[in-house]
Design a protein around this motif. Sequence first.
Motif, mmCIF file in Angstrom:
data_model
loop_
_atom_site.group_PDB
_atom_site.id
_atom_site.type_symbol
_atom_site.label_atom_id
_atom_site.label_comp_id
_atom_site.label_asym_id
_atom_site.label_seq_id
_atom_site.Cartn_x
_atom_site.Cartn_y
_atom_site.Cartn_z
ATOM 1 N N LYS A 124 5.682 -4.024 -7.834
ATOM 2 C CA LYS A 124 4.610 -4.807 -7.394
ATOM 3 C C LYS A 124 5.015 -5.967 -6.203
ATOM 4 N N ALA A 125 6.272 -6.365 -6.643
ATOM 5 C CA ALA A 125 6.910 -7.611 -5.770
ATOM 6 C C ALA A 125 7.077 -6.924 -4.257
ATOM 7 N N CYS A 126 7.413 -5.738 -4.377
ATOM 8 C CA CYS A 126 7.884 -5.144 -2.999
ATOM 9 C C CYS A 126 6.545 -4.911 -2.411
ATOM 10 N N ALA A 127 5.696 -4.093 -3.070
ATOM 11 C CA ALA A 127 4.434 -3.822 -2.347
ATOM 12 C C ALA A 127 3.563 -4.924 -1.949
ATOM 13 N N ALA A 128 3.774 -6.307 -2.729
ATOM 14 C CA ALA A 128 3.063 -7.546 -2.136
ATOM 15 C C ALA A 128 3.671 -7.982 -0.813
ATOM 16 N N PHE A 129 4.977 -7.897 -0.711
ATOM 17 C CA PHE A 129 5.813 -8.165 0.286
ATOM 18 C C PHE A 129 5.297 -7.354 1.399
ATOM 19 N N ALA A 130 5.248 -6.297 1.232
ATOM 20 C CA ALA A 130 4.914 -5.405 2.422
ATOM 21 C C ALA A 130 3.378 -5.589 2.809
ATOM 22 N N VAL A 131 2.573 -5.727 2.036
ATOM 23 C CA VAL A 131 1.386 -6.068 2.330
ATOM 24 C C VAL A 131 1.113 -7.313 3.222
ATOM 25 N N PHE A 132 1.753 -8.288 2.601
ATOM 26 C CA PHE A 132 1.748 -9.778 3.288
ATOM 27 C C PHE A 132 2.400 -9.526 4.425
ATOM 28 N N ALA A 133 3.472 -8.862 4.975
ATOM 29 C CA ALA A 133 4.252 -8.754 6.097
ATOM 30 C C ALA A 133 3.555 -7.942 7.070
ATOM 31 N N ARG A 134 2.952 -7.144 6.622
ATOM 32 C CA ARG A 134 2.067 -6.347 7.463
ATOM 33 C C ARG A 134 0.940 -6.719 7.945
ATOM 34 N N ASN A 135 0.401 -7.757 7.245
ATOM 35 C CA ASN A 135 -0.783 -8.427 7.363
ATOM 36 C C ASN A 135 -0.421 -9.695 8.367
ATOM 37 N N LEU A 136 0.620 -10.288 8.086
ATOM 38 C CA LEU A 136 1.068 -11.387 8.951
ATOM 39 C C LEU A 136 1.297 -11.042 10.494
ATOM 40 N N LEU A 137 1.876 -9.627 10.500
ATOM 41 C CA LEU A 137 2.421 -9.196 11.887
ATOM 42 C C LEU A 137 1.128 -8.500 12.638
ATOM 43 N N ARG A 138 -0.051 -8.357 12.033
ATOM 44 C CA ARG A 138 -1.221 -7.618 12.329
ATOM 45 C C ARG A 138 -0.906 -6.198 12.653
ATOM 46 N N LEU A 139 -0.118 -5.736 11.777
ATOM 47 C CA LEU A 139 0.089 -4.025 11.767
ATOM 48 C C LEU A 139 -0.894 -3.373 11.106
ATOM 49 N N GLU A 140 -1.601 -2.618 11.754
ATOM 50 C CA GLU A 140 -2.668 -1.766 11.323
ATOM 51 C C GLU A 140 -2.373 -0.606 10.973
ATOM 52 N N ARG A 141 -1.684 0.356 11.880
ATOM 53 C CA ARG A 141 -1.719 1.613 11.559
ATOM 54 C C ARG A 141 0.141 1.680 11.359
ATOM 55 N N VAL A 142 0.367 1.757 10.174
ATOM 56 C CA VAL A 142 1.880 1.981 9.742
ATOM 57 C C VAL A 142 2.272 3.373 9.147
ATOM 58 N N GLY A 143 3.557 3.383 8.760
ATOM 59 C CA GLY A 143 4.195 4.642 8.194
ATOM 60 C C GLY A 143 3.522 5.440 7.142
ATOM 61 N N ARG A 172 1.021 -11.695 16.291
ATOM 62 C CA ARG A 172 -0.317 -12.051 15.905
ATOM 63 C C ARG A 172 -1.231 -12.364 17.025
ATOM 64 N N ARG A 173 -0.679 -12.728 18.086
ATOM 65 C CA ARG A 173 -1.731 -12.976 19.486
ATOM 66 C C ARG A 173 -2.002 -11.510 20.108
ATOM 67 N N THR A 174 -0.773 -10.561 20.232
ATOM 68 C CA THR A 174 -1.013 -9.311 20.606
ATOM 69 C C THR A 174 -0.712 -8.081 19.850
ATOM 70 N N ALA A 175 -1.575 -7.708 19.014
ATOM 71 C CA ALA A 175 -1.566 -6.801 17.952
ATOM 72 C C ALA A 175 -1.453 -5.335 18.644
ATOM 73 N N SER A 176 -0.470 -4.694 18.130
ATOM 74 C CA SER A 176 -0.277 -3.282 18.823
ATOM 75 C C SER A 176 0.319 -2.256 17.761
ATOM 76 N N ASN A 177 -0.105 -0.868 17.843
ATOM 77 C CA ASN A 177 0.296 0.096 17.124
ATOM 78 C C ASN A 177 2.068 0.338 17.278
ATOM 79 N N ARG A 186 -1.841 9.787 10.136
ATOM 80 C CA ARG A 186 -0.627 9.336 10.218
ATOM 81 C C ARG A 186 0.537 10.095 11.109
ATOM 82 N N PHE A 187 0.137 11.340 10.650
ATOM 83 C CA PHE A 187 1.105 12.358 11.428
ATOM 84 C C PHE A 187 0.865 12.401 12.739
#
Lengths: 176, 159
Positions: A157-176, B19-24, B112-113
């Motif tokens: 749960k801790a790892c998952a929470a960290f992953a979700v937080f970091a991905r949201n913080l960096l605005r990573l929408e399409r991930v692995g 945060r300013r420039t989101a990218s895939n 994803r693939f």
Amino acid sequence: MIEIFSYVAMTFCGSVLLHRGLLSIRGCFRIPEQSKLILGVPFIGGIGFLWYLLELHFTEVFYAWPLTIRVGAIALYLAGIVVYVELRALLSRGYSLRIVIDLLECNGHLDIQQLKGNYGGGLSLSGLLVKRLKTLSDLGLLRFDGRKVGPLTLAGKACAAFAVFARNLLRLERVG
Amino acid sequence: MSVGIGAATFIGLHVLWWRRTASNNPRIGLLCLLAIVGVACSLIVGLFFYELAEEALWALLWIDAFFVVLYLFLYAGIVRSVSLTLLAHLRQDDHRSIDLQSIIDEYSASARFEDRIQLMSESGFIQVSKEFVSLTKTGRLLAKSAKGLSRLLGTDLEG
């Protein structure tokens, strides 16, 4: 500085060679590839050896390397070890890299659906997911009995929470 | 202290930029550039505020290098790790266990693939034309190098 750098390089090469050697003979002792012993002995031993080399210099030449220099040398050695371990992990588990290998093994040309179905030399995407779930289970992050997955353990749960937080913080929408 | 200032500069710049420039695209090249800025800050603080000697500056550089390497791999995991995606997915179903087949179906149905294919195409390793994918010269070189390296290091290219 060249002297310290050569100590670090020598220790790093020695640790990698020892690790590779242990991997080659592990079958004789029935030790699994992912054993902490195979990874731990050469690399933790390397830290001790490097520290000893820097101490040896201190006692023989009567010139004390300051503590910061010794810590710096250990940090450089550890950076090399992290690169080595991650490179091995990338080769072993690299998703994108495996797609390129699959293409090479099919003469460099394939239909996308065929490529998806034959992922990992026939392992397929389901094989990729099962492999990762087994590893997560071995690490104690979740429960997995081969058919049912979850729930997550506290560490999971801790790892998952960290992953979700970091991905949201960096605005990573399409991930692995 | 110098290491801390350098690391804070690097991570701060990274978070602000992303945060300013989101990218895939993982943008590893840009991240390396920001890491160099962080290391430079650390060395400048060490040199001008703490008046470190040459040997101590080398040590500072090595400690910085260690943290940069660690952060780059952590970031690569956050961006592309399938395991973390699975953990994040399971977090939504807090106390329940899920059928393995439903996870497989959901993952296979996602894009994803195809995302990976697109990313590798943008990086110049493969070429996509309609439904077909083919290796470029760079991709062939990468695959052959990976095979050689895996033999040398004793790993299996399982994926």
